[in-house]
Design a protein around this motif. Structure first.
Motif, PDB file in Angstrom:
ATOM      1  N   ASP A 298       0.816  -1.216   0.000  1.00 13.72           N
ATOM      2  CA  ASP A 298       0.000   0.000   0.000  1.00 13.72           C
ATOM      3  C   ASP A 298       0.845   1.260   0.000  1.00 13.72           C
ATOM      4  O   ASP A 298       1.758   1.385   0.826  1.00 13.72           O
ATOM      5  N   GLY A 299       0.532   2.168  -0.884  1.00 11.04           N
ATOM      6  CA  GLY A 299       1.213   3.463  -0.888  1.00 11.04           C
ATOM      7  C   GLY A 299       2.464   3.506  -1.744  1.00 11.04           C
ATOM      8  O   GLY A 299       2.975   4.582  -2.047  1.00 11.04           O
ATOM      9  N   ASP A 300       2.974   2.349  -2.153  1.00  7.59           N
ATOM     10  CA  ASP A 300       4.153   2.336  -3.032  1.00  7.59           C
ATOM     11  C   ASP A 300       3.836   3.062  -4.339  1.00  7.59           C
ATOM     12  O   ASP A 300       2.718   2.964  -4.854  1.00  7.59           O
ATOM     13  N   ILE A 301       4.821   3.743  -4.845  1.00  9.45           N
ATOM     14  CA  ILE A 301       4.658   4.386  -6.149  1.00  9.45           C
ATOM     15  C   ILE A 301       5.353   3.542  -7.195  1.00  9.45           C
ATOM     16  O   ILE A 301       6.545   3.244  -7.095  1.00  9.45           O
ATOM     17  N   TYR A 302       4.555   3.119  -8.143  1.00  6.13           N
ATOM     18  CA  TYR A 302       4.960   2.075  -9.073  1.00  6.13           C
ATOM     19  C   TYR A 302       4.943   2.626 -10.490  1.00  6.13           C
ATOM     20  O   TYR A 302       3.987   3.264 -10.903  1.00  6.13           O
ATOM     21  N   TRP A 303       6.019   2.350 -11.233  1.00  7.89           N
ATOM     22  CA  TRP A 303       6.112   2.874 -12.597  1.00  7.89           C
ATOM     23  C   TRP A 303       6.566   1.797 -13.564  1.00  7.89           C
ATOM     24  O   TRP A 303       7.676   1.280 -13.464  1.00  7.89           O
ATOM     25  N   CYS A 304       5.686   1.506 -14.504  1.00  5.33           N
ATOM     26  CA  CYS A 304       6.019   0.619 -15.615  1.00  5.33           C
ATOM     27  C   CYS A 304       6.101   1.493 -16.852  1.00  5.33           C
ATOM     28  O   CYS A 304       5.158   2.198 -17.187  1.00  5.33           O
ATOM     29  N   THR A 305       7.247   1.456 -17.548  1.00  2.57           N
ATOM     30  CA  THR A 305       7.484   2.407 -18.646  1.00  2.57           C
ATOM     31  C   THR A 305       6.918   1.942 -19.989  1.00  2.57           C
ATOM     32  O   THR A 305       7.143   2.583 -21.006  1.00  2.57           O
ATOM     33  N   ALA A 306       6.203   0.836 -19.991  1.00  4.12           N
ATOM     34  CA  ALA A 306       5.670   0.318 -21.261  1.00  4.12           C
ATOM     35  C   ALA A 306       4.609   1.263 -21.824  1.00  4.12           C
ATOM     36  O   ALA A 306       4.238   2.247 -21.204  1.00  4.12           O
ATOM     37  N   ASP A 307       4.120   0.921 -23.004  1.00  6.60           N
ATOM     38  CA  ASP A 307       3.026   1.666 -23.621  1.00  6.60           C
ATOM     39  C   ASP A 307       1.759   0.818 -23.466  1.00  6.60           C
ATOM     40  O   ASP A 307       1.829  -0.415 -23.534  1.00  6.60           O
ATOM     41  N   VAL A 308       0.604   1.465 -23.290  1.00  5.44           N
ATOM     42  CA  VAL A 308      -0.630   0.678 -23.154  1.00  5.44           C
ATOM     43  C   VAL A 308      -0.964  -0.084 -24.435  1.00  5.44           C
ATOM     44  O   VAL A 308      -1.835  -0.953 -24.426  1.00  5.44           O
ATOM     45  N   GLY A 309      -0.259   0.216 -25.507  1.00  3.81           N
ATOM     46  CA  GLY A 309      -0.470  -0.518 -26.752  1.00  3.81           C
ATOM     47  C   GLY A 309       0.080  -1.935 -26.725  1.00  3.81           C
ATOM     48  O   GLY A 309      -0.167  -2.717 -27.638  1.00  3.81           O
ATOM     49  N   TRP A 310       0.841  -2.265 -25.704  1.00  4.80           N
ATOM     50  CA  TRP A 310       1.389  -3.625 -25.576  1.00  4.80           C
ATOM     51  C   TRP A 310       0.780  -4.299 -24.354  1.00  4.80           C
ATOM     52  O   TRP A 310       0.236  -3.639 -23.473  1.00  4.80           O
ATOM     53  N   VAL A 311       0.972  -5.605 -24.274  1.00  3.24           N
ATOM     54  CA  VAL A 311       0.344  -6.334 -23.162  1.00  3.24           C
ATOM     55  C   VAL A 311       0.894  -5.872 -21.807  1.00  3.24           C
ATOM     56  O   VAL A 311       0.181  -5.851 -20.807  1.00  3.24           O
ATOM     57  N   THR A 312       2.165  -5.487 -21.780  1.00  2.06           N
ATOM     58  CA  THR A 312       2.750  -5.041 -20.510  1.00  2.06           C
ATOM     59  C   THR A 312       1.979  -3.833 -19.967  1.00  2.06           C
ATOM     60  O   THR A 312       1.728  -3.720 -18.773  1.00  2.06           O
ATOM     61  N   GLY A 313       1.579  -2.947 -20.874  1.00  2.98           N
ATOM     62  CA  GLY A 313       0.784  -1.799 -20.465  1.00  2.98           C
ATOM     63  C   GLY A 313      -0.594  -2.206 -19.963  1.00  2.98           C
ATOM     64  O   GLY A 313      -1.119  -1.627 -19.009  1.00  2.98           O
ATOM     65  N   HIS A 314      -1.195  -3.197 -20.602  1.00  2.00           N
ATOM     66  CA  HIS A 314      -2.510  -3.670 -20.155  1.00  2.00           C
ATOM     67  C   HIS A 314      -2.425  -4.228 -18.728  1.00  2.00           C
ATOM     68  O   HIS A 314      -3.151  -3.810 -17.834  1.00  2.00           O
ATOM     69  N   SER A 315      -1.517  -5.201 -18.558  1.00  2.00           N
ATOM     70  CA  SER A 315      -1.507  -5.944 -17.290  1.00  2.00           C
ATOM     71  C   SER A 315      -0.810  -5.197 -16.173  1.00  2.00           C
ATOM     72  O   SER A 315      -1.195  -5.329 -15.011  1.00  2.00           O
ATOM     73  N   TYR A 316       0.236  -4.402 -16.523  1.00  2.00           N
ATOM     74  CA  TYR A 316       1.051  -3.835 -15.448  1.00  2.00           C
ATOM     75  C   TYR A 316       1.148  -2.315 -15.439  1.00  2.00           C
ATOM     76  O   TYR A 316       1.948  -1.764 -14.688  1.00  2.00           O
ATOM     77  N   ILE A 317       0.322  -1.635 -16.256  1.00  2.00           N
ATOM     78  CA  ILE A 317       0.102  -0.209 -16.001  1.00  2.00           C
ATOM     79  C   ILE A 317      -1.340  -0.048 -15.535  1.00  2.00           C
ATOM     80  O   ILE A 317      -1.609   0.668 -14.585  1.00  2.00           O
ATOM     81  N   VAL A 318      -2.249  -0.777 -16.196  1.00  2.00           N
ATOM     82  CA  VAL A 318      -3.662  -0.548 -15.929  1.00  2.00           C
ATOM     83  C   VAL A 318      -4.256  -1.618 -14.996  1.00  2.00           C
ATOM     84  O   VAL A 318      -4.525  -1.346 -13.820  1.00  2.00           O
ATOM     85  N   TYR A 319      -4.460  -2.829 -15.493  1.00  2.00           N
ATOM     86  CA  TYR A 319      -5.325  -3.760 -14.767  1.00  2.00           C
ATOM     87  C   TYR A 319      -4.753  -4.300 -13.459  1.00  2.00           C
ATOM     88  O   TYR A 319      -5.443  -4.289 -12.429  1.00  2.00           O
ATOM     89  N   GLY A 320      -3.499  -4.797 -13.481  1.00  2.00           N
ATOM     90  CA  GLY A 320      -2.936  -5.341 -12.241  1.00  2.00           C
ATOM     91  C   GLY A 320      -2.871  -4.283 -11.150  1.00  2.00           C
ATOM     92  O   GLY A 320      -3.437  -4.446 -10.058  1.00  2.00           O
TER      93      GLY A 320
END
Ligand code: WTA
Length: 650
Positions: A298-320
């Protein structure tokens, strides 16, 4: 084999981690011995409108059928937003950092919830219904996440197309899933340059409509305020539509196996495939891997540099992250703009704790020099991640030593668009790290390395990586073509999911992904089919034949090497090479631009006409002294010319 350095788990990593070594062993054992019990328990990490009574119902045999939590009902946007409102409504959900370092925004869970509900109402009012396909062609702005979530709220299936793809590529994806609604922006902004997204969309629709597709509406976010063409009735401004919309929208009750999204990805043959993910299993898997792999608290600031156009952006910027109530950073820009310190400046500015990027970026920044890193603080960083391609031990050690100052564990996460979430990865408190190894399987994942005949190999070995049982995040089908799904993934080695990757297992049971063993390239972490690039090349009027292979590239991982046979009478020239590069950029997008073009009067073919890529790969690698047996070639003399004119000389 060179000595690999083992980095033992540090006491402070262990101390804060969700999962220690004993828990990993115990949970892993349970997850593979009793998947129903294990996932039955962990499926409850998300909220269900109607609880499931069945957990796993999967078969890799015959027609292949994969169902998880099949009688449960849920809504993804409810899980990512509504359920957090009471406890963390005023907590930031998305930190947005613009391409311009002076631009940023913070959006709370309550604000994002309102935005998504409004947008869902806009979609509904414009006739989008459950099961409809909505194409999202957006820059990295919070509205992209809102668009995805708004689709899930009403049960529409989104298909996000990376903003770097050309109008032709976008058109192909609109046609394939018969999407009649597009969400885009006037322009994107990256590295100080604009990308004409609306203009590309207009062109794509024109192309798609020639094949009978019909796009009813284009919803346009005003990002830069740049000039755009406009078709009244069809085109709608996002801000105008949102003004009229109510912020109340009941989430649709979706079955666990209802489609959630389609994401196109390249394979070794044919056009990109529409990988289909469904609702329940995907969300359970994305959220669980996000929590444990990145050790999110809780409270951690998390940054995934992928683009939402790839699966990494889907799972680890948005949904997860959003399912977990996390603070997720979304970055519009690029690593080297305004200069090569940008990542670390953003880390300091927003006090990022967890940072997840791709080896290609790490290698490029390593090449730019340590001072871009060391002049920043980075004290907030606690964990580093890598994804997208094999990370070479040198880059790993640099990331560990210079960026993380030996304070941060590195999670090298192996997975694919098809897998929905991370399958092979260290867990930071549980597994000693080896530079360059993705280490061990996540819970519920059963890897198997097989030889070329499909025989399972034991102990330390090297071969082809298969997964022999299902996990909840697995793709369910190729959209509209289940036969292709079965053929592509389950026919090479019967009854096993074949990843297309080569893999080595060492004496400690660690997995080392060695790269694709099929005709798929991985260029700067972007997946591309050689067949797609070949077909773009031969669509040029001066080209008669083309063969594309990868070669090792210092920054990109792999470079694109094209052998091109010209039409009779066409004179080879440097200008023509440039023309062909421009042509591929136009057909597919800048990410597919060839690095090397070699004009070849003939290609090495067997007597039955099959191109011998093995030989072409060797020549592209400048390894022409060990071409192996060339006696089966229809015309062995073509090889001499190819070697003579090779473009990579070391
Ligand atoms: C490669 C990206 C080595 C691999 C999530 C895979 C990796 C393909 C790693 C999938 C890693 C991804 N180490 N190779 N940590 N992560 N790959 O579908 O070849 O864009 O098959 O998914 O990237 O690419 P995709």
């Amino acid at each position: 084999m060179s000595e690999t350095q083992v980095h033992e788990t540090k006491p402070e990593w262990k101390e804060r981690a969700w999962i220690d070594a004993q828990t990993y062993e115990a949970w892993y054992r349970e997850s593979v011995e009793d998947p129903d019990g294990f996932w039955g328990k962990h499926g409850k990490r998300i909220d269900w409108f109607k609880p499931y009574t069945k957990v796993k119902n999967t078969s890799f045999e015959g027609n292949v059928s994969i169902k998880w939590f099949e009688d449960g009902e849920l809504n993804v946007s409810y899980n990512c937003l509504d359920r957090h409102l009471e406890k963390r409504g005023d907590q930031v959900a998305i930190i947005w950092e613009g391409d311009d370092p002076n631009e940023d925004r913070k959006i709370t869970y309550r604000e994002l919830h309102a935005e998504v509900c409004k947008l869902a109402n806009v979609l509904k009012s414009r006739g989008v219904k459950k099961g409809d396909r909505v194409t999202i062609y957006m820059p990295m702005i919070p509205e992209a996440a809102a668009a995805m979530l708004a689709c899930t709220r009403i049960g529409a299936i989104h298909s996000v197309v990376f903003g770097g793809f050309s109008p032709d590529s976008l058109a192909g994806r609109i046609i394939d899933c018969q999407s009649d609604f597009v969400i885009t922006a006037d322009q994107g902004l990256r590295g100080g340059r604009t990308i004409p997204l609306k203009e590309n969309t207009d062109k794509a629709i024109e192309i798609a409509e020639q094949s009978g597709a019909k796009v009813r509406h284009v919803l346009v976010v005003r990002r830069t305020g740049g000039q755009v063409g406009w078709q009244d009735g069809r085109d709608l401004w996002y801000h105008e539509e949102m003004e009229k919309a109510s912020a109340e929208c009941e989430p649709e009750h979706m079955n666990a196996e209802d489609p959630l999204f389609i994401l196109y990805t390249s394979g070794s043959t044919g056009k990109p495939k529409g990988v289909l993910h469904t609702t329940g299993g995907y969300l359970v898997y994305a959220s669980m891997t996000h929590q444990y792999v990145f050790d999110y608290h809780d409270g951690d600031i998390y940054w995934c540099t992928a683009d939402v156009g790839w699966v990494t952006g889907h799972s680890y910027i948005v949904y997860g992250p959003l399912a977990n109530g996390a603070i997720t950073l979304m970055f519009e820009g690029v690593p080297n703009y305004p200069d090569s310190s940008r990542f670390w400046q953003v880390v300091d500015k927003h006090q990022v704790n967890i940072f997840y990027t791709a080896p290609t970026a790490i290698r490029a920044l390593m090449g730019a020099g340590d001072e871009f890193v060391t002049k920043t603080s980075r004290k907030s960083l606690r964990l580093l991640g890598s994804v997208g391609e094999p990370i070479n031990p040198e880059a790993w050690e640099w990331y560990y030593r210079v960026v993380g100052e030996e304070r941060c564990p590195i999670v090298d996460t192996w997975w694919q668009t098809e897998t929905g979430g991370i399958l092979i990865t260290p867990l930071p408190g549980a597994i000693p790290l080896k530079a360059g190894s993705a280490t061990k399987p996540f819970f519920g994942v059963k890897p198997e390395i097989v030889d070329n005949d499909g025989n399972p190999l034991e102990g330390p070995c090297s071969g082809n990586l298969c997964i022999i049982d299902s996990w909840p995040g697995q793709m369910r089908t190729v959209y509209g073509d289940h036969e292709r799904f079965v053929q592509t993934y389950f026919s090479t080695y019967k009854g096993k999911y074949f990843t297309g990757d080569g893999c080595r297992r060492d004496e400690d049971g660690y997995y080392w992904i060695t790269g694709r063993v099929d005709d798929v390239l991985n260029v700067s972490g972007h997946r591309m089919g050689t067949a797609e690039i070949e077909s773009a090349l031969v669509s040029h009027p001066k080209v008669s034949e083309a063969a594309v292979v990868g070669y090792p590239h210092e920054i990109k991982g792999q470079g694109i090497y094209c052998y091109v046979t010209l039409m009779a009478g066409v004179t080879p020239s440097e200008e023509l090479k440039k023309e062909l590069v421009a042509h591929v950029r136009k057909e597919i997008g800048p990410i597919a631009a060839p690095d090397k073009i070699q004009f070849a009067p003939g290609l090495p073919k067997t007597r039955s006409g099959k191109i011998m890529r093995r030989i072409l790969r060797k020549i592209a690698e400048d390894d022409y002294t060990s071409l192996g047996d060339t006696s089966t070639l229809a015309d062995p003399s073509v090889v001499n010319d190819l070697v003579e004119n090779r473009q990579n000389r070391h």
